[in-house]
Scaffold this motif. Structure first.
Motif, PDB file in Angstrom:
ATOM      1  N   ALA A  34     -35.334  -8.374  22.295  1.00 30.90           N
ATOM      2  CA  ALA A  34     -36.065  -8.037  23.522  1.00 30.90           C
ATOM      3  C   ALA A  34     -36.239  -9.265  24.410  1.00 30.90           C
ATOM      4  O   ALA A  34     -36.027  -9.191  25.637  1.00 30.90           O
ATOM      5  CB  ALA A  34     -37.423  -7.436  23.169  1.00 30.90           C
ATOM      6  N   LEU A  35     -36.596 -10.404  23.836  1.00 32.97           N
ATOM      7  CA  LEU A  35     -36.785 -11.627  24.607  1.00 32.97           C
ATOM      8  C   LEU A  35     -35.455 -12.101  25.191  1.00 32.97           C
ATOM      9  O   LEU A  35     -35.371 -12.449  26.375  1.00 32.97           O
ATOM     10  CB  LEU A  35     -37.404 -12.716  23.728  1.00 32.97           C
ATOM     11  N   GLY A  36     -34.413 -12.114  24.396  1.00 29.05           N
ATOM     12  CA  GLY A  36     -33.105 -12.526  24.892  1.00 29.05           C
ATOM     13  C   GLY A  36     -32.611 -11.623  26.009  1.00 29.05           C
ATOM     14  O   GLY A  36     -32.086 -12.101  27.028  1.00 29.05           O
ATOM     15  N   SER A  37     -32.789 -10.319  25.837  1.00 29.15           N
ATOM     16  CA  SER A  37     -32.379  -9.369  26.872  1.00 29.15           C
ATOM     17  C   SER A  37     -33.176  -9.577  28.153  1.00 29.15           C
ATOM     18  O   SER A  37     -32.632  -9.437  29.261  1.00 29.15           O
ATOM     19  CB  SER A  37     -32.564  -7.939  26.356  1.00 29.15           C
ATOM     20  N   LEU A  38     -34.445  -9.937  28.017  1.00 33.59           N
ATOM     21  CA  LEU A  38     -35.287 -10.227  29.176  1.00 33.59           C
ATOM     22  C   LEU A  38     -34.752 -11.438  29.939  1.00 33.59           C
ATOM     23  O   LEU A  38     -34.617 -11.400  31.169  1.00 33.59           O
ATOM     24  CB  LEU A  38     -36.727 -10.477  28.718  1.00 33.59           C
ATOM     25  N   VAL A  39     -34.422 -12.502  29.229  1.00 29.98           N
ATOM     26  CA  VAL A  39     -33.886 -13.705  29.885  1.00 29.98           C
ATOM     27  C   VAL A  39     -32.560 -13.376  30.574  1.00 29.98           C
ATOM     28  O   VAL A  39     -32.343 -13.755  31.734  1.00 29.98           O
ATOM     29  CB  VAL A  39     -33.685 -14.870  28.893  1.00 29.98           C
ATOM     30  N   VAL A  40     -31.683 -12.675  29.886  1.00 30.51           N
ATOM     31  CA  VAL A  40     -30.389 -12.317  30.469  1.00 30.51           C
ATOM     32  C   VAL A  40     -30.588 -11.449  31.707  1.00 30.51           C
ATOM     33  O   VAL A  40     -29.921 -11.642  32.731  1.00 30.51           O
ATOM     34  CB  VAL A  40     -29.485 -11.629  29.422  1.00 30.51           C
ATOM     35  N   GLY A  41     -31.524 -10.529  31.647  1.00 34.50           N
ATOM     36  CA  GLY A  41     -31.810  -9.687  32.809  1.00 34.50           C
ATOM     37  C   GLY A  41     -32.292 -10.500  34.009  1.00 34.50           C
ATOM     38  O   GLY A  41     -31.849 -10.273  35.143  1.00 34.50           O
ATOM     39  N   LEU A  42     -33.191 -11.436  33.765  1.00 34.74           N
ATOM     40  CA  LEU A  42     -33.665 -12.304  34.853  1.00 34.74           C
ATOM     41  C   LEU A  42     -32.500 -13.096  35.446  1.00 34.74           C
ATOM     42  O   LEU A  42     -32.370 -13.208  36.672  1.00 34.74           O
ATOM     43  CB  LEU A  42     -34.733 -13.273  34.333  1.00 34.74           C
ATOM     44  N   ALA A  43     -31.657 -13.643  34.575  1.00 28.32           N
ATOM     45  CA  ALA A  43     -30.521 -14.447  35.035  1.00 28.32           C
ATOM     46  C   ALA A  43     -29.545 -13.586  35.844  1.00 28.32           C
ATOM     47  O   ALA A  43     -29.078 -14.012  36.916  1.00 28.32           O
ATOM     48  CB  ALA A  43     -29.822 -15.094  33.847  1.00 28.32           C
ATOM     49  N   ARG A  44     -29.235 -12.412  35.362  1.00 32.28           N
ATOM     50  CA  ARG A  44     -28.302 -11.529  36.085  1.00 32.28           C
ATOM     51  C   ARG A  44     -28.866 -11.133  37.444  1.00 32.28           C
ATOM     52  O   ARG A  44     -28.145 -11.138  38.440  1.00 32.28           O
ATOM     53  CB  ARG A  44     -28.009 -10.285  35.260  1.00 32.28           C
ATOM     54  N   ARG A  46     -30.683 -12.759  39.306  1.00 30.76           N
ATOM     55  CA  ARG A  46     -30.672 -13.917  40.206  1.00 30.76           C
ATOM     56  C   ARG A  46     -29.288 -14.528  40.379  1.00 30.76           C
ATOM     57  O   ARG A  46     -29.134 -15.537  41.060  1.00 30.76           O
ATOM     58  CB  ARG A  46     -31.639 -14.972  39.659  1.00 30.76           C
ATOM     59  N   GLY A  47     -28.294 -13.934  39.738  1.00 31.74           N
ATOM     60  CA  GLY A  47     -26.935 -14.445  39.839  1.00 31.74           C
ATOM     61  C   GLY A  47     -26.752 -15.807  39.189  1.00 31.74           C
ATOM     62  O   GLY A  47     -25.935 -16.606  39.647  1.00 31.74           O
ATOM     63  N   LEU A  61     -30.407 -15.504  16.216  1.00 33.38           N
ATOM     64  CA  LEU A  61     -30.700 -14.082  16.334  1.00 33.38           C
ATOM     65  C   LEU A  61     -30.173 -13.472  17.626  1.00 33.38           C
ATOM     66  O   LEU A  61     -30.004 -12.256  17.717  1.00 33.38           O
ATOM     67  CB  LEU A  61     -32.213 -13.837  16.263  1.00 33.38           C
ATOM     68  N   PHE A  62     -29.927 -14.312  18.633  1.00 34.03           N
ATOM     69  CA  PHE A  62     -29.459 -13.804  19.932  1.00 34.03           C
ATOM     70  C   PHE A  62     -28.638 -14.899  20.601  1.00 34.03           C
ATOM     71  O   PHE A  62     -29.012 -16.073  20.561  1.00 34.03           O
ATOM     72  CB  PHE A  62     -30.664 -13.457  20.824  1.00 34.03           C
ATOM     73  N   HIS A  63     -27.541 -14.486  21.222  1.00 33.44           N
ATOM     74  CA  HIS A  63     -26.718 -15.436  21.977  1.00 33.44           C
ATOM     75  C   HIS A  63     -25.951 -14.645  23.030  1.00 33.44           C
ATOM     76  O   HIS A  63     -25.301 -13.657  22.713  1.00 33.44           O
ATOM     77  CB  HIS A  63     -25.738 -16.157  21.060  1.00 33.44           C
ATOM     78  N   SER A  64     -26.031 -15.091  24.280  1.00 32.68           N
ATOM     79  CA  SER A  64     -25.306 -14.445  25.361  1.00 32.68           C
ATOM     80  C   SER A  64     -24.865 -15.493  26.366  1.00 32.68           C
ATOM     81  O   SER A  64     -25.683 -16.292  26.838  1.00 32.68           O
ATOM     82  CB  SER A  64     -26.197 -13.406  26.056  1.00 32.68           C
ATOM     83  N   ALA A  65     -23.592 -15.480  26.676  1.00 36.48           N
ATOM     84  CA  ALA A  65     -23.035 -16.402  27.669  1.00 36.48           C
ATOM     85  C   ALA A  65     -22.596 -15.582  28.876  1.00 36.48           C
ATOM     86  O   ALA A  65     -21.696 -14.747  28.769  1.00 36.48           O
ATOM     87  CB  ALA A  65     -21.857 -17.162  27.075  1.00 36.48           C
ATOM     88  N   LEU A  66     -23.243 -15.824  30.011  1.00 34.95           N
ATOM     89  CA  LEU A  66     -22.912 -15.081  31.223  1.00 34.95           C
ATOM     90  C   LEU A  66     -21.721 -15.719  31.930  1.00 34.95           C
ATOM     91  O   LEU A  66     -21.368 -16.880  31.674  1.00 34.95           O
ATOM     92  CB  LEU A  66     -24.130 -15.037  32.146  1.00 34.95           C
ATOM     93  N   ALA A  67     -21.120 -14.961  32.823  1.00 36.79           N
ATOM     94  CA  ALA A  67     -19.967 -15.446  33.585  1.00 36.79           C
ATOM     95  C   ALA A  67     -20.319 -16.760  34.269  1.00 36.79           C
ATOM     96  O   ALA A  67     -21.421 -16.924  34.796  1.00 36.79           O
ATOM     97  CB  ALA A  67     -19.551 -14.408  34.617  1.00 36.79           C
ATOM     98  N   GLY A  68     -19.365 -17.684  34.233  1.00 36.25           N
ATOM     99  CA  GLY A  68     -19.573 -18.985  34.855  1.00 36.25           C
ATOM    100  C   GLY A  68     -20.005 -20.056  33.870  1.00 36.25           C
ATOM    101  O   GLY A  68     -20.119 -21.218  34.237  1.00 36.25           O
ATOM    102  N   ALA A 148     -37.798 -23.861  33.048  1.00 31.48           N
ATOM    103  CA  ALA A 148     -38.634 -22.909  33.780  1.00 31.48           C
ATOM    104  C   ALA A 148     -38.237 -21.460  33.484  1.00 31.48           C
ATOM    105  O   ALA A 148     -39.110 -20.591  33.362  1.00 31.48           O
ATOM    106  CB  ALA A 148     -38.554 -23.191  35.283  1.00 31.48           C
ATOM    107  N   LEU A 149     -36.946 -21.195  33.369  1.00 33.13           N
ATOM    108  CA  LEU A 149     -36.505 -19.825  33.061  1.00 33.13           C
ATOM    109  C   LEU A 149     -36.959 -19.412  31.660  1.00 33.13           C
ATOM    110  O   LEU A 149     -37.434 -18.283  31.461  1.00 33.13           O
ATOM    111  CB  LEU A 149     -34.985 -19.713  33.199  1.00 33.13           C
TER     112      LEU A 149
END
Length: 160
Positions: A34-44, A46-47, A61-68, A148-149
């Motif tokens: 839930a926390l990781g998904s929240l961070v990814v959602g905020l990042a997405r 905001r681009g 427990l969680f790892h996600s690498a966004l485009a870029g 900050a994020l």
């Protein structure tokens, strides 16, 4: 190091306050998701191009690498996480405290700069009564923004 001593002292106090305030009652695998998904959602929303990582103990427990992002973000994450595990404070606070002493974090004789980094982005996951149990790490932005994020996400997570 052009920061005035009082600016660094104020920033250190603010980060120490964040670490005192952002304490969870528990931290499960589902909480990490839930926390990781929240961070990814905020990042997405905001681009932002970031990699997000959450550990509990030695387990990722969680790892996600966004485009870029790139593999070097994972290297930064590992170094920031090692700092939190070693010192029990955020990687940002560790770097700020070194700057306040007029030093570079990585130049301290007890620091292996290939393994640790005093740059913002890794925040301790603290559970009431258990202490620091893991890390939330963001990599890809300037260090204060990574920090900050992570803090914003933990604040939102606690407010749920």
């Amino acid at each position: 190091m052009t920061d005035a001593p009082e600016d660094i002292a104020d920033l250190i106090a603010a980060v120490q306050d964040q670490e005192r305030r952002l304490v969870l009652e528990h931290f499960t695998h589902d909480d990490a998701w839930a926390l990781g998904s929240l961070v990814v959602g905020l990042a997405r929303d905001r681009g932002l191009s970031v990699t997000v990582d959450i550990t509990r103990g030695q387990q990722q427990l969680f790892h996600s690498a966004l485009a870029g992002t790139a593999a070097h973000n994972d290297v930064w994450i590992a170094r920031k996480v090692a700092t939190v595990r070693e010192l029990g404070t955020s990687s940002f606070l560790a770097g700020l405290q070194a700057r306040a002493r007029g030093e570079a974090f990585e130049d301290a004789p007890w620091i292996d700069a290939t393994r640790m980094a005093g740059h913002g982005g890794a925040f301790p996951i603290t559970v009431a009564g258990a202490g620091v149990v893991g890390t939330l790490t963001v990599s890809g932005l300037p260090q204060a923004e990574d920090h900050a994020l992570a803090v914003e996400a933990l604040e939102l997570f606690l407010a749920r």
